[in-house]
Every structure is written in C-alpha cells, then in structure tokens.
Write a protein that holds these residues in place. Structure first.
Motif, PDB file in Angstrom:
ATOM      1  N   ILE A  46       0.846  -1.202   0.000  1.00 31.64           N
ATOM      2  CA  ILE A  46       0.000   0.000   0.000  1.00 31.64           C
ATOM      3  C   ILE A  46       0.876   1.245   0.000  1.00 31.64           C
ATOM      4  CG2 ILE A  46      -1.569   1.380   1.442  1.00 31.64           C
ATOM      5  CD1 ILE A  46      -3.092  -0.808   0.053  1.00 31.64           C
ATOM      6  N   GLU A  47       1.931   1.235   0.792  1.00 29.93           N
ATOM      7  CA  GLU A  47       2.821   2.396   0.880  1.00 29.93           C
ATOM      8  C   GLU A  47       3.486   2.702  -0.465  1.00 29.93           C
ATOM      9  OE1 GLU A  47       6.488   2.663   3.530  1.00 29.93           O
ATOM     10  OE2 GLU A  47       4.912   3.611   4.750  1.00 29.93           O
ATOM     11  N   ALA A  48       3.842   1.671  -1.228  1.00 25.12           N
ATOM     12  CA  ALA A  48       4.450   1.887  -2.547  1.00 25.12           C
ATOM     13  C   ALA A  48       3.469   2.602  -3.474  1.00 25.12           C
ATOM     14  CB  ALA A  48       4.890   0.554  -3.152  1.00 25.12           C
ATOM     15  N   VAL A  49       2.207   2.166  -3.458  1.00 24.34           N
ATOM     16  CA  VAL A  49       1.190   2.810  -4.294  1.00 24.34           C
ATOM     17  C   VAL A  49       0.920   4.224  -3.783  1.00 24.34           C
ATOM     18  CG1 VAL A  49      -1.219   2.717  -5.061  1.00 24.34           C
ATOM     19  CG2 VAL A  49       0.147   0.632  -4.986  1.00 24.34           C
ATOM     20  N   ALA A  50       0.827   4.380  -2.463  1.00 28.21           N
ATOM     21  CA  ALA A  50       0.556   5.700  -1.881  1.00 28.21           C
ATOM     22  C   ALA A  50       1.675   6.690  -2.199  1.00 28.21           C
ATOM     23  CB  ALA A  50       0.366   5.579  -0.371  1.00 28.21           C
ATOM     24  N   SER A  51       2.908   6.229  -2.141  1.00 31.70           N
ATOM     25  CA  SER A  51       4.044   7.091  -2.461  1.00 31.70           C
ATOM     26  C   SER A  51       3.983   7.550  -3.921  1.00 31.70           C
ATOM     27  CB  SER A  51       5.347   6.349  -2.182  1.00 31.70           C
ATOM     28  OG  SER A  51       6.455   7.172  -2.458  1.00 31.70           O
ATOM     29  N   ALA A  52       3.666   6.611  -4.814  1.00 30.55           N
ATOM     30  CA  ALA A  52       3.533   6.961  -6.232  1.00 30.55           C
ATOM     31  C   ALA A  52       2.358   7.915  -6.442  1.00 30.55           C
ATOM     32  CB  ALA A  52       3.357   5.700  -7.073  1.00 30.55           C
ATOM     33  N   THR A  53       1.272   7.712  -5.701  1.00 32.58           N
ATOM     34  CA  THR A  53       0.117   8.610  -5.798  1.00 32.58           C
ATOM     35  C   THR A  53       0.499  10.009  -5.335  1.00 32.58           C
ATOM     36  OG1 THR A  53      -1.427   6.782  -5.467  1.00 32.58           O
ATOM     37  CG2 THR A  53      -2.261   9.001  -5.038  1.00 32.58           C
ATOM     38  N   PHE A  54       1.203  10.107  -4.215  1.00 35.33           N
ATOM     39  CA  PHE A  54       1.654  11.408  -3.719  1.00 35.33           C
ATOM     40  C   PHE A  54       2.486  12.112  -4.794  1.00 35.33           C
ATOM     41  CE2 PHE A  54       4.599  14.357  -1.815  1.00 35.33           C
ATOM     42  CZ  PHE A  54       3.864  14.995  -0.830  1.00 35.33           C
ATOM     43  N   ASP A  55       3.436  11.400  -5.356  1.00 34.99           N
ATOM     44  CA  ASP A  55       4.317  11.995  -6.368  1.00 34.99           C
ATOM     45  C   ASP A  55       3.529  12.460  -7.590  1.00 34.99           C
ATOM     46  OD1 ASP A  55       6.453  11.436  -4.679  1.00 34.99           O
ATOM     47  OD2 ASP A  55       7.060   9.635  -5.785  1.00 34.99           O
ATOM     48  N   ARG A  56       2.516  11.695  -7.974  1.00 35.81           N
ATOM     49  CA  ARG A  56       1.701  12.053  -9.133  1.00 35.81           C
ATOM     50  C   ARG A  56       0.833  13.276  -8.841  1.00 35.81           C
ATOM     51  NH1 ARG A  56      -3.321  10.457  -9.979  1.00 35.81           N
ATOM     52  NH2 ARG A  56      -3.145   8.726  -8.534  1.00 35.81           N
ATOM     53  N   LEU A  57       0.312  13.384  -7.627  1.00 37.04           N
ATOM     54  CA  LEU A  57      -0.570  14.498  -7.259  1.00 37.04           C
ATOM     55  C   LEU A  57       0.196  15.788  -6.995  1.00 37.04           C
ATOM     56  CD1 LEU A  57      -2.985  12.686  -4.774  1.00 37.04           C
ATOM     57  CD2 LEU A  57      -3.455  13.335  -7.153  1.00 37.04           C
ATOM     58  N   GLU A  58       1.437  15.684  -6.579  1.00 37.28           N
ATOM     59  CA  GLU A  58       2.237  16.837  -6.161  1.00 37.28           C
ATOM     60  C   GLU A  58       2.728  17.595  -7.396  1.00 37.28           C
ATOM     61  OE1 GLU A  58       4.309  19.543  -5.038  1.00 37.28           O
ATOM     62  OE2 GLU A  58       5.885  18.091  -5.366  1.00 37.28           O
ATOM     63  N   LYS A  59       1.887  18.512  -7.880  1.00 37.66           N
ATOM     64  CA  LYS A  59       2.117  19.185  -9.163  1.00 37.66           C
ATOM     65  C   LYS A  59       3.051  20.392  -9.091  1.00 37.66           C
ATOM     66  CE  LYS A  59      -0.942  16.730 -11.528  1.00 37.66           C
ATOM     67  NZ  LYS A  59      -0.492  15.675 -12.369  1.00 37.66           N
ATOM     68  N   ASP A  60       3.057  21.119  -7.973  1.00 37.01           N
ATOM     69  CA  ASP A  60       3.804  22.382  -7.932  1.00 37.01           C
ATOM     70  C   ASP A  60       5.224  22.249  -7.376  1.00 37.01           C
ATOM     71  OD1 ASP A  60       3.247  22.022  -5.255  1.00 37.01           O
ATOM     72  OD2 ASP A  60       1.954  23.781  -5.086  1.00 37.01           O
ATOM     73  N   ALA A  61       5.685  21.035  -7.174  1.00 38.04           N
ATOM     74  CA  ALA A  61       7.065  20.742  -6.772  1.00 38.04           C
ATOM     75  C   ALA A  61       7.492  21.428  -5.476  1.00 38.04           C
ATOM     76  CB  ALA A  61       8.033  21.088  -7.899  1.00 38.04           C
ATOM     77  N   ASP A  62       6.523  21.613  -4.544  1.00 33.57           N
ATOM     78  CA  ASP A  62       6.895  22.185  -3.252  1.00 33.57           C
ATOM     79  C   ASP A  62       7.030  21.122  -2.168  1.00 33.57           C
ATOM     80  OD1 ASP A  62       4.250  21.529  -2.739  1.00 33.57           O
ATOM     81  OD2 ASP A  62       3.677  23.524  -2.009  1.00 33.57           O
ATOM     82  N   GLY A  63       6.830  19.848  -2.537  1.00 25.51           N
ATOM     83  CA  GLY A  63       6.995  18.757  -1.586  1.00 25.51           C
ATOM     84  C   GLY A  63       5.800  18.506  -0.702  1.00 25.51           C
ATOM     85  N   THR A  64       4.687  19.189  -0.972  1.00 27.51           N
ATOM     86  CA  THR A  64       3.479  19.007  -0.171  1.00 27.51           C
ATOM     87  C   THR A  64       2.258  18.920  -1.077  1.00 27.51           C
ATOM     88  OG1 THR A  64       3.015  21.381   0.055  1.00 27.51           O
ATOM     89  CG2 THR A  64       4.440  20.376   1.736  1.00 27.51           C
ATOM     90  N   LEU A  65       1.178  18.420  -0.495  1.00 27.18           N
ATOM     91  CA  LEU A  65      -0.116  18.409  -1.173  1.00 27.18           C
ATOM     92  C   LEU A  65      -1.045  19.375  -0.457  1.00 27.18           C
ATOM     93  CD1 LEU A  65      -0.709  14.567  -1.686  1.00 27.18           C
ATOM     94  CD2 LEU A  65       0.171  16.217  -3.341  1.00 27.18           C
ATOM     95  N   ASP A  66      -1.641  20.276  -1.217  1.00 31.58           N
ATOM     96  CA  ASP A  66      -2.667  21.153  -0.657  1.00 31.58           C
ATOM     97  C   ASP A  66      -4.035  20.584  -1.020  1.00 31.58           C
ATOM     98  OD1 ASP A  66      -3.205  21.901  -3.340  1.00 31.58           O
ATOM     99  OD2 ASP A  66      -1.956  23.682  -3.189  1.00 31.58           O
ATOM    100  N   ALA A  67      -5.100  21.243  -0.582  1.00 33.75           N
ATOM    101  CA  ALA A  67      -6.456  20.740  -0.822  1.00 33.75           C
ATOM    102  C   ALA A  67      -6.732  20.565  -2.314  1.00 33.75           C
ATOM    103  CB  ALA A  67      -7.478  21.685  -0.202  1.00 33.75           C
TER     104      ALA A  67
END
Length: 137
Positions: free
Chosen positions: A51-72
């Motif tokens: 699950i963590e491998a998929v979640a990590s890939a999901t985070f990387d895919r969602l993180e569009k502005d390259a600031d290392g975080t996900l906003d709403a």
C-alpha cells in the motif's frame, strides 16, 4: 518481428510497468481488482509495504507544484477538510509525504479489523477499505 513476439513484448512491458511503478486507479475500484493491482507478492492480500508503494507513487503524481506538499487542490477531495487537519500535525494546511503516508497508514489500520497486517478483497470492500482506496487512487 512476428505478431506473436510483438504481442509478447507488449505484454511483458505492461507487466514490468505495473511491477516497477504501481499504477494509479482511474476510477473507484472493487476490493478484488485493487488486490490484483497492488499485490506484488501474489498472496491475494495487500500489506502496508505494498500500500505504501502505491501511496508514495500517488503522492508523487498528485504533487504538481514541486513544493513537496499536497494542498487541498492537489488532494482533489481524497481527504475532507477535517481529514487534512487531522493528518496535518504542523497545521500548515498541507501534507508532506510523511504526513500523507501516516494518513494512509491510519486508514490501513482502520481497514484491518483482524489486525493481521494484511487486507483482503473483503476488507478493501468495507467502508474503511474504500476510504483507504480513495486516498491512494
């Protein structure tokens, strides 16, 4: 190159891409199909590592502005406002990868009522399992 060999290479390439980089879910997924997509050790269950491998890939895919975080906006409704607040201990309104993976781990634990460290298709079809899948799709 024959069509048979060409098809074999295409199938091999597809299999390699699924194994190397976990695929994201295009739409809501049933527990059984989620297990097939995530279960890299083919034991008919998914563990936190998978699950963590998929979640990590999901985070990387969602993180569009390259600031290392996900906003709403980047989270696209995967977490409610209250869910973001709960997963955001530094209260900066965003989730870094560590915070995001902690939220995933919390949902994994909620979806694992027998506490065996794995989720099967039935557990992934539960309300808690669907909440987990929504976070990593």
């Amino acid at each position: 190159m024959s069509l048979r060999v060409s098809s074999a290479f295409a199938a091999l390439a597809l299999a390699a891409s699924v194994t190397v980089a976990p695929t994201a879910f295009a739409k809501p997924t049933s527990g059984a199909s989620a297990v097939k997509m995530i279960d890299t050790d083919n034991d008919s269950t998914v563990d936190m590592k998978e699950i963590e491998a998929v979640a990590s890939a999901t985070f990387d895919r969602l993180e569009k502005d390259a600031d290392g975080t996900l906003d709403a906006k980047e989270l696209k409704g995967r977490l409610s406002k209250a869910g973001v607040r709960q997963a955001d201990p530094d209260n900066d309104g965003t989730l870094d990868k560590k915070e995001y993976l902690a939220a995933v781990a919390e949902r994994f634990k909620a979806a694992d009522p027998d506490n065996d460290g794995t989720l099967d298709a039935k557990e992934l079809n539960s309300k808690a399992g669907k909440a987990l899948l929504a976070l990593i799709k």
